[in-house]
Design an enzyme around this catalytic site. Structure first.
Site, PDB file in Angstrom:
ATOM      1  N   ASP A   1       0.821  -1.209   0.000  1.00  0.00           N
ATOM      2  CA  ASP A   1       0.000   0.000   0.000  1.00  0.00           C
ATOM      3  C   ASP A   1       0.858   1.263   0.000  1.00  0.00           C
ATOM      4  O   ASP A   1       0.430   2.314  -0.491  1.00  0.00           O
ATOM      5  CB  ASP A   1      -0.931  -0.007   1.221  1.00  0.00           C
ATOM      6  CG  ASP A   1      -2.140   0.895   1.027  1.00  0.00           C
ATOM      7  OD1 ASP A   1      -2.455   1.230  -0.133  1.00  0.00           O
ATOM      8  OD2 ASP A   1      -2.765   1.260   2.042  1.00  0.00           O
TER       9      ASP A   1
ATOM     10  N   ASP B   1     -22.200   3.292 -20.111  1.00  0.00           N
ATOM     11  CA  ASP B   1     -22.920   4.271 -19.306  1.00  0.00           C
ATOM     12  C   ASP B   1     -22.611   4.179 -17.821  1.00  0.00           C
ATOM     13  O   ASP B   1     -22.773   5.140 -17.081  1.00  0.00           O
ATOM     14  CB  ASP B   1     -24.428   4.107 -19.517  1.00  0.00           C
ATOM     15  CG  ASP B   1     -24.839   4.565 -20.900  1.00  0.00           C
ATOM     16  OD1 ASP B   1     -24.025   5.254 -21.552  1.00  0.00           O
ATOM     17  OD2 ASP B   1     -25.953   4.226 -21.338  1.00  0.00           O
TER      18      ASP B   1
ATOM     19  N   HIS C   1     -27.014  11.592 -25.018  1.00  0.00           N
ATOM     20  CA  HIS C   1     -25.577  11.383 -24.812  1.00  0.00           C
ATOM     21  C   HIS C   1     -24.765  11.959 -25.968  1.00  0.00           C
ATOM     22  O   HIS C   1     -25.175  11.861 -27.129  1.00  0.00           O
ATOM     23  CB  HIS C   1     -25.263   9.887 -24.704  1.00  0.00           C
ATOM     24  CG  HIS C   1     -25.883   9.244 -23.506  1.00  0.00           C
ATOM     25  ND1 HIS C   1     -25.762   7.915 -23.237  1.00  0.00           N
ATOM     26  CD2 HIS C   1     -26.613   9.758 -22.489  1.00  0.00           C
ATOM     27  CE1 HIS C   1     -26.409   7.618 -22.115  1.00  0.00           C
ATOM     28  NE2 HIS C   1     -26.936   8.724 -21.645  1.00  0.00           N
TER      29      HIS C   1
ATOM     30  N   ASP D   1     -22.268  10.641 -27.261  1.00  0.00           N
ATOM     31  CA  ASP D   1     -21.829   9.582 -28.190  1.00  0.00           C
ATOM     32  C   ASP D   1     -22.911   9.207 -29.201  1.00  0.00           C
ATOM     33  O   ASP D   1     -22.692   8.349 -30.039  1.00  0.00           O
ATOM     34  CB  ASP D   1     -21.292   8.342 -27.444  1.00  0.00           C
ATOM     35  CG  ASP D   1     -22.361   7.544 -26.718  1.00  0.00           C
ATOM     36  OD1 ASP D   1     -23.528   8.010 -26.661  1.00  0.00           O
ATOM     37  OD2 ASP D   1     -22.032   6.463 -26.191  1.00  0.00           O
TER      38      ASP D   1
ATOM     39  N   CYS E   1     -22.273   2.308 -26.784  1.00  0.00           N
ATOM     40  CA  CYS E   1     -23.024   2.245 -25.525  1.00  0.00           C
ATOM     41  C   CYS E   1     -22.842   0.892 -24.849  1.00  0.00           C
ATOM     42  O   CYS E   1     -22.884   0.796 -23.616  1.00  0.00           O
ATOM     43  CB  CYS E   1     -24.515   2.453 -25.768  1.00  0.00           C
ATOM     44  SG  CYS E   1     -24.900   3.929 -26.710  1.00  0.00           S
TER      45      CYS E   1
END
Lengths: 696, 696
Positions: free
Chosen positions: A199, A380, A501, A503, A678
């Site tokens: 980490d 989406d 959208h 796109d 999409c």
């Protein structure tokens, strides 16, 4: 600027003082002088340097005397007849308006191993009294990677500020938003401990370098501290080599929590000799509307006064970090991994996608129907981006507020070691279709009126606020995107579309030439021009949608004679033209940079407000994998056995070295008002350009 | 940058278009061309200007042809053998890769009164078809005072952005935080209406100038709109001359509300001819951590498409405002009004203050015991400042989160016409004594390492975070002060004091010389030096506190032999020295700019943590009215009948042309751990320097 500290001395007294190398002690000799004294001289150990100058250091400096034993002329305001007449071993100075500045160039071996004394004289230069200073010099430097080369250098003069650009400086911090664990998947920053040594790779190293006697003089101590505001945005862990866990230890014993919002200040042990202590700084919060990403960590040396009163700070060092922005990756970057969903009805699509992705040399990851819960719109649900620093970088998924079947996918399936996660939750239930990330894209690098955007610009869709009640991308997400700064967003008008959208009418494809890309825009005009040409050439009876199960074929003549379709498409074209003009202005494009793709829209009948959907598969809604384009198969009218829309698309794009693959998404995506783009998502390589080299 | 708009034309069709003067229409002739056309020519009304250039305007421009009838060489990518061979009336151009740009320089008198036609030719230059454009030109300009001279000029090219400095630009907005009413006193911004015509003086005028035919073509309309975020920070009212109130009218009918958070968009009526419409913009929110003060107002021209679809924007104009910051006034500014409280026990103090204020030529305002409810610390309740714009300025009181007897004074007694009010309310109950505004001051103008602060820098006290649990000024107030930007705050360490205010150890007084001021610092060292001198000169038995009722006198010898007092004062001195070093660094001061005032502190016995209070009246806690200083009477040891502390104070300050008046505040203020400054407040003239002229 050098840190100056006021030091008070008294005649007849010995003052012990801890001096920090690199600072300056200022003594006003008149303050500690016995009554009726007029002159003073200074004697010091060889490693102690001093100068005498006027109290008003901006006006006149008294140069050090050329030879010992020669008296210095007093400042002009002292009458010259007062000139001293007796020769001393050390030069003597007029007390009035003098300041004595003391520095040392290296740390002490032992406490009080250096000395300085001030002798006071009366007007006849007869010595009256002496004030003695015992000095213990320490070197203290809180260090970070301020020059951004991945190494924590020593005492960078710029470590306390932050500046953009290739000639800039300032350390960088990542939000520790990945998850080292493979179980209980939550971003690491939600834990107030380090559970895996790996980490610390996600944190910024900070080193405290000290040098001095074996221990600090009695009562002196070092503290590290942060402000309340910064306590909400970072944590600091300390590295204690070989520390063993005890009964109460949470997390790794070698990396105990040192500072956070519950402990804004902690004492730092002083080790003596030349020592280095390592700390790890963890970012907790992404840049946002109320957070510019700059945080400061202070280290103070405290001086004891007496048992009853608190210590006083006598020296403070500070370092500044800036949190790295979240960066999106445009289509022109090389793809690494493609994501699609498997549903009960998309086997044809899936098969064609598999072949297409394989051809492009990419890895395909299929989200099962069980995981996606029937939600196929993986574009989406999330946007892939990354965060970058000189010491570490990893992909970070931005989870959209749209929460359908894929809601848990980003957190459960993507978050992991070196794969980060971030989301923004709207305060109220004001999430609309425009919050899906099909409505979020980023341009390739552009230059606009001389201003460079080497990481491109974000493009997102909003309502054009010509009427109340328009849908828009929710404010918290827009604020987040804007706050990242490095890919300044452009808002387009998408509320005219049912789904809404970006796109649905635009995409970017790589292309040769000085800009390196073309903008593809859906164009009803281009479609009508194509169909009119077909009609003129005698193909008016050629049919769209031929061979699509359950869809009634329509002839070119019928399309051209449909007046309401024409009206809708004039509207669509005017909306796209508005966006075209915005994109030209905001991305510095000319018409040659834009390719009009023949697409028709139709009104969506059921909606309260008439809004547009694609009439046939929307070819701009494509997936771009290098030079390979996966394009929704349009099922257009056939001429000599070949789809005229496919032919047009190939003729527009193949000259640019692009390869068009048409993928049948008709029943599985198009009929659900989406297409290939999409239904897919792509994780890409990140930019070679480093965001901190931006000129802002 | 000129706004370009894509215009689509079709052969065989007439397109009617509304053109906005100052923009450019771009036609791609190939899009509207009939099949097999190769060339085009353009004909236009005299007031219509056009140029033809390459689609890639960054590479080659085709200059307009030198003479009509001479053909233009096509762009080089067209083979030269294609050169046209027939002479036409107008120059003809190659269609491929051409763009036609259209502009008009003035508004139309009537709808469609200007025309342009494009003729298309085949490869043999035989005319095939024509496309016609009917143009209606309108002038639209949303105007503000972007050059900051108090007048709304026409169409300033910089009105859409904001820039600091004397060569900067951008309109300015005030927060409408005063109250036009004398009843129901709340800041005007809390009302969604204009109740008094004088209220518009506090708003920024915005003018919509239009010119064009009597009415816009059918269906076109103008709307003004703001973003959701800006809707929370401004309101826009429209001026409707002569409008009469109707049944539902709230507020003045002539100034109806036009835009706010509930109506982000409104249609603007179009008047025809040359028209000016006035709007008034009201600021609702001060700069703060999450608000940089920039807001945008947009005006769009919408084009109708058809009945069923929404209008599309074809032109947007925008103006930008910045909200004015709240500015504090340092001691060196001339006083206008002095505030003190009358209590049951402060008649001596009050009488002396009256005389002092009268001598200084100031107005004294006494807050009655009834209003103050016994709370005498009027310095702590509030801070006077002001807001400034080219068209209006007024004082604004910042109400502190400290809420004792005077809690309602700022709102009830100060708020009024042209007297504003602002406050910040901490989220949790984390208000400490450090939130009183005795802990908030501002320096005179300074220059620090070449950086100018012509409005000075704010000074406030916080805990030095050496240990947890320190008191600090609450974050919401610190955030507010920092967000004003123009007087960048400096944080000092004040938690070592019981009360914890900066005015317990520092003040600024006007003084001749290049800086124009001196910083006075409380100095235990200077006090010990003074007392030791007295002892040496045989005044060891002189008494402090002589003649103070109920206070036991103490001799100089007793003071000097009190070891715990010495310890406490060494601590106090080290804390003040820390602050001294910070102030020197942050205000660019040298020792000569600082005067050490002999003050002793003593520990406050009752406190859990030992903290300091003034031992005798704290002379730096003074009121500064021009060259007159109202100083707490110290009741120091008398030498030859004169108080040695007063004598020292006079000798330090009178040489600077300052006049010292000692005011007895011992029993009424000093014994309550405050002094003259704590018990008074001063409203001052504001800076001649305009904040927008700062270079940021």
């Amino acid at each position: 600027m050098i840190q100056s500290r006021t030091l008070r001395v008294d005649y007849g007294m010995t003052t012990s003082v801890v001096y920090v190398v690199g600072t300056e002690l200022n003594v006003n000799p008149s303050r500690g002088a016995p009554p009726s004294s007029k002159f003073f001289s200074v004697k010091a150990s060889p490693n102690v340097n001093f100068t005498v100058h006027s109290v008003d250091s901006e006006i006149d400096m008294i140069p050090p005397p050329p030879l010992p034993g020669i008296c210095t002329p007093p400042p002009s305001r002292i009458p010259l007849r007062r000139l001293p007449r007796i020769i001393h071993l050390h030069p003597i100075y007029v007390i009035e308006n003098s300041v004595l500045s003391i520095t040392m160039s290296s740390a002490s071996e032992e406490e009080n191993d250096s000395k300085l004394s001030i002798s006071y004289y009366d007007e006849n230069q007869v010595k009256l009294e002496e004030a003695v200073v015992h000095l213990t010099a320490v070197e203290i430097s809180l260090d970070v990677d301020a020059d951004r080369d991945g190494v924590v250098e020593k005492n960078n003069p710029n470590k306390g500020s932050w500046k953009w650009g290739p000639n800039g400086h300032g350390a960088i911090l990542l939000v520790n938003c990945d998850c080292e664990r493979t179980y209980w998947k939550r971003p690491d920053l939600e834990q107030r401990l380090i559970s895996e040594a790996s980490d610390i790779e996600d944190m910024s190293l900070m080193v405290l370098r000290t040098r001095g006697p074996a221990k600090l003089p009695e009562g002196y101590k070092l503290t590290m501290h942060i402000s309340q505001g910064d306590g909400e945005t970072i944590r600091v862990y300390r590295f204690k080599k070989g520390a063993k866990p005890d009964h109460d230890t949470e997390g790794l014993a070698e990396y105990p929590l040192f500072l956070d919002s519950a402990a804004l200040s902690s004492e730092v042990p002083y080790s003596g000799g030349a020592a280095e202590m390592k700390f790890y700084v963890e970012g907790l919060k992404f840049l946002d509307k109320d957070f510019d990403g700059l945080i400061t960590i202070n280290l103070s040396l405290l001086k004891p006064i007496s048992k009853d009163v608190p210590e006083t700070p006598i020296f403070t060092d500070k370092v500044v970090f800036k949190v790295a922005p979240w960066i999106m990756t445009p289509n022109i970057l090389q793809p690494e991994e493609v994501f699609v969903c498997s549903t009960s009805d998309n086997s044809t699509f899936l098969e064609q996608m598999k072949n297409f992705v394989q051809k492009s040399g990419c890895h395909l990851r299929i989200c099962s129907n069980y995981v996606s819960r029937g939600d196929r719109w993986i574009q989406d649900e999330m946007e892939f981006g990354y965060i970058d620093s000189p010491h570490q970088q990893f992909p970070v998924v931005l989870d959209s507020p749209r929460n359908r079947g894929l809601v848990d996918f980003p957190l459960h399936e993507l978050l992991g070691p070196d794969f980060g996660y971030v989301t923004r939750v709207p305060g109220r239930k004001d999430v609309s279709s425009l919050d899906s990330f099909g409505n979020l894209d980023v341009s390739p690098p552009v230059t606009v009126n001389g201003k460079n955007y080497p990481l491109g610009r974000i493009v997102l869709g909003v309502a054009f606020p010509t009427a109340t009640g328009g849908r828009s991308m929710t404010k918290v997400v827009q604020d987040f995107l804007r706050a990242q700064k490095v890919q300044e967003p452009i808002a387009l008008f998408t509320d005219w579309l049912l789904v809404g959208h970006v796109d649905e009418f635009m995409t970017f494809v790589p292309a040769p030439g000085r800009k390196g890309f073309r903008l593809l825009l859906a164009s009803p005009d281009a479609a009508y021009k194509l169909f009119k040409g077909l009609q003129k050439d005698g193909h008016g009876q050629a049919k769209l949608f031929e061979g699509v199960e359950g869809e009634k074929p329509v002839t070119v003549d019928e399309v051209l004679s449909n007046d309401s379709l024409l009206t809708q498409n004039k509207y669509a074209q005017s909306c796209i033209d508005w966006n075209r003009d915005v994109l030209k202005r905001e991305l510095g494009l000319v018409d040659e940079d834009i390719i009009d793709v023949p697409i028709l829209f139709r009104p969506w009948e059921d909606a309260a407000k008439p809004r547009a959907v694609a009439y046939y598969p929307d070819m701009v809604n494509m997936i771009v994998l290098g030079k390979n384009l996966g394009i929704p198969k349009p099922f257009g009218p056939k001429v000599n056995g070949r789809c005229a829309l496919e032919a047009e698309m190939c003729s527009l794009l193949e000259g640019l070295g692009l390869s068009c693959t048409f993928i049948d998404d008709f029943t599985s995506y198009h009929q659900g008002q989406g297409e290939v783009h999409c239904g897919s998502n792509v994780r890409r390589q990140w930019f070679a350009f480093k965001w901190w080299n931006l000129e802002m």
